[in-house]
Scaffold this motif. Structure first.
Motif, mmCIF file in Angstrom:
data_model
loop_
_atom_site.group_PDB
_atom_site.id
_atom_site.type_symbol
_atom_site.label_atom_id
_atom_site.label_comp_id
_atom_site.label_asym_id
_atom_site.label_seq_id
_atom_site.Cartn_x
_atom_site.Cartn_y
_atom_site.Cartn_z
ATOM 1 N N PRO A 1 45.292 44.137 20.756
ATOM 2 C CA PRO A 1 46.146 44.311 21.938
ATOM 3 C C PRO A 1 46.878 43.010 22.272
ATOM 4 C CG PRO A 1 43.884 43.953 22.607
ATOM 5 C CD PRO A 1 43.877 44.005 21.091
ATOM 6 N N HIS A 2 47.747 43.088 23.276
ATOM 7 C CA HIS A 2 48.461 41.909 23.775
ATOM 8 C C HIS A 2 49.204 41.201 22.628
ATOM 9 C CE1 HIS A 2 46.381 42.452 27.589
ATOM 10 N NE2 HIS A 2 45.248 42.530 26.910
ATOM 11 N N LEU A 3 50.079 41.938 21.972
ATOM 12 C CA LEU A 3 50.817 41.429 20.820
ATOM 13 C C LEU A 3 51.907 40.441 21.244
ATOM 14 C CD1 LEU A 3 51.255 44.909 19.159
ATOM 15 C CD2 LEU A 3 49.885 43.041 18.190
ATOM 16 N N ASP A 4 52.343 39.622 20.296
ATOM 17 C CA ASP A 4 53.499 38.746 20.518
ATOM 18 C C ASP A 4 54.797 39.419 20.081
ATOM 19 O OD1 ASP A 4 51.953 36.658 21.467
ATOM 20 O OD2 ASP A 4 51.761 35.703 19.499
ATOM 21 N N ALA A 5 54.768 40.098 18.935
ATOM 22 C CA ALA A 5 55.982 40.658 18.355
ATOM 23 C C ALA A 5 55.614 41.706 17.322
ATOM 24 C CB ALA A 5 56.832 39.556 17.720
ATOM 25 N N ALA A 6 56.616 42.495 16.905
ATOM 26 C CA ALA A 6 56.396 43.526 15.889
ATOM 27 C C ALA A 6 57.749 43.914 15.295
ATOM 28 C CB ALA A 6 55.711 44.749 16.496
ATOM 29 N N LEU A 7 57.715 44.439 14.067
ATOM 30 C CA LEU A 7 58.941 44.969 13.457
ATOM 31 C C LEU A 7 58.604 45.827 12.251
ATOM 32 C CD1 LEU A 7 61.026 42.423 11.313
ATOM 33 C CD2 LEU A 7 58.553 42.354 11.516
ATOM 34 N N THR A 8 59.551 46.697 11.890
ATOM 35 C CA THR A 8 59.538 47.359 10.592
ATOM 36 C C THR A 8 60.503 46.590 9.708
ATOM 37 O OG1 THR A 8 59.088 49.507 11.588
ATOM 38 C CG2 THR A 8 59.968 49.494 9.344
ATOM 39 N N TRP A 9 60.027 46.162 8.523
ATOM 40 C CA TRP A 9 60.832 45.248 7.708
ATOM 41 C C TRP A 9 61.559 45.996 6.596
ATOM 42 C CZ3 TRP A 9 60.235 41.515 3.319
ATOM 43 C CH2 TRP A 9 61.112 40.442 3.462
ATOM 44 N N LYS A 10 62.231 45.241 5.709
ATOM 45 C CA LYS A 10 63.069 45.811 4.657
ATOM 46 C C LYS A 10 62.305 46.727 3.714
ATOM 47 C CE LYS A 10 66.042 41.703 4.548
ATOM 48 N NZ LYS A 10 66.530 40.582 3.715
ATOM 49 N N ASN A 11 61.018 46.445 3.508
ATOM 50 C CA ASN A 11 60.215 47.253 2.596
ATOM 51 C C ASN A 11 59.661 48.512 3.255
ATOM 52 O OD1 ASN A 11 58.367 46.109 4.312
ATOM 53 N ND2 ASN A 11 57.275 44.938 2.742
ATOM 54 N N GLY A 12 60.047 48.769 4.505
ATOM 55 C CA GLY A 12 59.564 49.944 5.210
ATOM 56 C C GLY A 12 58.196 49.769 5.833
ATOM 57 N N LYS A 13 57.571 48.615 5.647
ATOM 58 C CA LYS A 13 56.247 48.345 6.189
ATOM 59 C C LYS A 13 56.348 47.884 7.645
ATOM 60 C CE LYS A 13 53.836 48.687 2.213
ATOM 61 N NZ LYS A 13 52.633 49.522 1.993
ATOM 62 N N VAL A 14 55.302 48.201 8.433
ATOM 63 C CA VAL A 14 55.242 47.803 9.836
ATOM 64 C C VAL A 14 54.350 46.571 9.966
ATOM 65 C CG1 VAL A 14 54.613 48.525 12.171
ATOM 66 C CG2 VAL A 14 55.617 50.171 10.580
ATOM 67 N N TYR A 15 54.848 45.554 10.687
ATOM 68 C CA TYR A 15 54.130 44.292 10.853
ATOM 69 C C TYR A 15 53.931 44.002 12.342
ATOM 70 C CZ TYR A 15 55.393 43.409 5.962
ATOM 71 O OH TYR A 15 55.543 43.501 4.604
#
Length: 475
Positions: A426-440
Motif C-alpha cells: 500500500p501507499h505507493l509512490d508511482a505506477a505505470l504500464t510500460w512498453k512491454n505491456g507489463k504493469v510496474y
C-alpha cells in the motif's frame, strides 16, 4: 578434475553437497568453457584448486547479478543453464565495461547469408539480418552491403549439431550462436533452435544476430545484463535498443555516426535537455537516491519521471539531464501526487491535492485544472491498464477504476489493492504500464512487476535506481 575434494573445501550449501555429481561436473565444464577457469600457460596441472573454482564461481555470480558467495546453489545452476552466446566471458579479468577484441581496418563491409533456417522465410531472415546490422550502422560510420556471390567480409550461416562447424553446437537451448572476431568474419547460428521474429516464442533472430555481429565487429561481452552484448539471451523485446555500454564500445572502435546524431537532435527537441538552474526553494532531486512523485509512458512514447519541480526521461541508455516540469508542461505545479498517460485518448492527467490537470501532448486543455469531486484528494499513484483500457487511481490501501468514456463508480470507499493485485504494497509512490505491456509499481527504491494473473512476479521487488535509472556502478 578436483571435483569431490572441492565440495568439502568450499563448504557448499546443503543443496550443493547433496546434489548429484553431474551438476558439479556441469558447473566445472561451464566455468572452463566460458573463460572463468583458465590455467596459466606455464602450469602443467590439469586440475584446479578449490580456491580457483570458488573464485571463478564467485565472479560468475557477480557478473550475473547474483550474490557472490562462491557457493554452488539452485539459482547459480539455473543461471548457467540459460541460453547464451558461445563466446567466452572476460569477467575473470575484472572487466568493468565493454571489452574490445579487435577492429576492421575498413568501414565499408560486405556480408553474405550462405543458408537460411526453415523456421522463417528467406525474406524474413534477410530482413532480420539487415535490421541487426542497422543497430551498428546507426551509431557508427560503418556501412554494410549484402552480396550473393564470392567471399564476403562477414559470412553468415546456420548449422545443425555436429555438422560442418568447427565449434559444434549442443542442441536446443544452451549455446545459440557464436562468431569470430575481426577480421575473420564467420557468424554461425544453431539450427536446432526455433528462430522467430515478432514473437515471444523461440529465439529472436534479429537480437541474437545483432549480438553476434557485435563480436564480428570487435566487441566482447558486457557485464550489464540489459546490454545487447551481455552473454545471456533474455528474450524477445519489441522495442529493443542498444545499451549505452554497447554504443560506447562500438564507437570506441569506429567513431560516431555524425549524421545520425544530428537527426537525433532534431527528433528529441520536444523534450528540453538543458540542465536546470538550482533555486533555494526547489532542491534538485537525485534520481539515484530519491523516490518518485510519478512516472508515465507519455507523449512520443517516452518515459517521464517526476520529482519535486523537476522531470527527466528514462531510456535504455540511462536518464536525460533534469529539467523543470514547467519547461515542458506549462502551468503544471511541482511536487505532484500522481500522473498517468492514457494510450486510449492520448491525454495526460496530473494529480495534486484536490485538483487534476489534463494535457494533450504538452498543452493544457481548456477548463483545467478541475477539482476532484468523486475520489479522495492527495492520491498516491495512477496508471493506465491496457487490459481493460481504464485508469487506476491508488490511495493508501485502496484503488478506483475510471473509464474516460463511460460512467464509473468512484465511491469514497475504494476497493482494496490486495483484492486485485497480489503482493503489491500500500501507499505507493508511482505506477505505470510500460512498453512491454507489463504493469510496474514503485515505492522508495523498490519496484514490483505483476504477471497476467496480477501477481508479483518471481524475483521482485528490485532496485529502481539500479534497473530503471541505471545508477549501478561496478567497483
Amino acid at each position: 578434475m578436483l571435483l569431490l575434494p572441492l565440495l568439502g573445501a568450499l563448504s557448499l550449501s546443503v543443496y550443493a553437497t547433496q546434489s548429484d555429481p553431474s551438476s558439479e561436473e556441469e558447473t566445472l565444464r561451464y566455468l572452463q568453457q566460458f573463460g572463468y577457469l583458465q590455467k596459466p600457460l606455464e602450469s602443467d596441472s590439469e586440475d584446479f584448486s578449490p580456491e580457483e573454482v570458488q573464485e571463478a564461481l564467485r565472479v560468475f555470480q557477480l557478473a550475473s547479478q547474483l550474490p557472490g558467495t562462491g557457493v554452488l546453489d539452485d539459482i547459480t545452476l539455473e543461471k548457467m543453464r540459460q541460453p547464451r552466446c558461445g563466446l567466452e566471458d572476460p569477467f575473470n579479468q575484472k572487466t568493468l565495461r565493454y571489452l574490445l577484441l579487435g577492429r576492421w581496418r575498413k568501414k565499408n563491409l560486405t556480408y553474405r547469408i550462405y543458408n537460411s533456417t526453415p523456421d522463417m522465410t528467406s525474406a524474413a531472415v534477410r530482413t532480420a539480418i539487415q535490421s541487426a546490422f542497422k543497430y551498428w550502422s546507426d551509431v557508427t560510420p560503418l556501412a554494410f552491403r549484402e552480396t550473393i556471390n564470392g567471399r564476403a567480409d562477414i559470412r553468415i550461416s546456420f548449422h545443425q549439431r555436429g555438422i560442418s562447424c568447427s565449434r559444434p553446437f549442443d542442441g536446443p537451448g544452451k549455446v545459440l550462436a557464436h562468431a569470430d572476431i575481426p577480421e575473420e568474419g564467420a557468424v554461425h547460428f544453431d539450427e536446432d533452435e526455433l528462430w522467430t521474429e515478432g514473437s515471444y516464442l523461440g529465439v529472436n533472430l534479429r537480437i541474437i544476430a545483432a549480438h553476434e555481429l557485435g563480436h564480428a565487429l570487435g566487441l566482447g561481452h558486457s557485464r550489464y545484463s540489459t546490454s545487447l552484448m551481455a552473454p545471456v539471451y533474455t528474450g524477445y523485446k519489441p522495442n529493443f535498443r542498444l545499451h549505452d555500454d554497447d554504443v560506447k564500445g562500438i564507437q570506441a572502435l569506429y567513431g560516431k555516426n555524425i549524421q545520425t546524431e544530428e537527426e537525433e537532435k532534431i527528433v528529441t527537441t520536444h523534450v528540453p535537455t538543458s540542465s536546470p538552474e538550482p533555486t533555494p526553494n526547489s532542491p534538485i532531486p537525485n534520481p539515484c537516491n530519491d523516490s518518485l512523485d510519478a512516472i508515465i509512458l507519455g507523449p512520443y512514447g517516452k518515459t517521464f519521471a517526476f520529482k519535486g519541480d523537476y522531470m527527466w526521461t528514462v531510456t535504455d541508455f540511462g536518464i536525460s539531464p533534469l529539467t523543470r516540469i514547467q519547461a515542458l508542461w506549462k502551468g503544471l505545479p511541482g511536487n505532484l501526487d500522481a500522473a498517468v498517460h492514457s494510450q486510449r485518448t492520448k491525454r495526460t492527467y496530473f494529480f495534486k491535492g484536490e485538483k487534476v490537470w489534463r494535457y494533450r501532448d504538452f498543452k493544457l486543455e481548456y477548463g483545467y485544472p478541475k477539482l476532484l469531486t468523486r475520489v479522495l484528494q492527495n492520491i498516491d499513484a495512477a496508471l493506465y491498464w491496457e487490459g481493460n483500457q481504464k485508469i487506476f487511481l491508488f490511495k493508501g490501501e485502496g484503488y478506483w477504476q475510471w473509464d474516460e468514456y463511460g460512467w464509473s463508480n468512484l465511491s469514497p470507499n475504494p476497493k482494496k489493492i490486495s483484492s486485485l493485485f497480489t503482493g503489491i504494497p500500500p501507499h505507493l509512490d508511482a505506477a505505470l504500464t510500460w512498453k512491454n505491456g507489463k504493469v510496474y509499481f514503485f515505492k522508495g527504491d523498490k519496484y514490483w512487476r505483476v504477471n497476467k494473473q496480477l501477481r508479483v512476479e518471481r524475483g521482485y521487488p528490485l532496485s529502481k535506481a539500479e534497473r530503471w535509472m541505471q545508477c549501478r556502478h561496478f567497483d
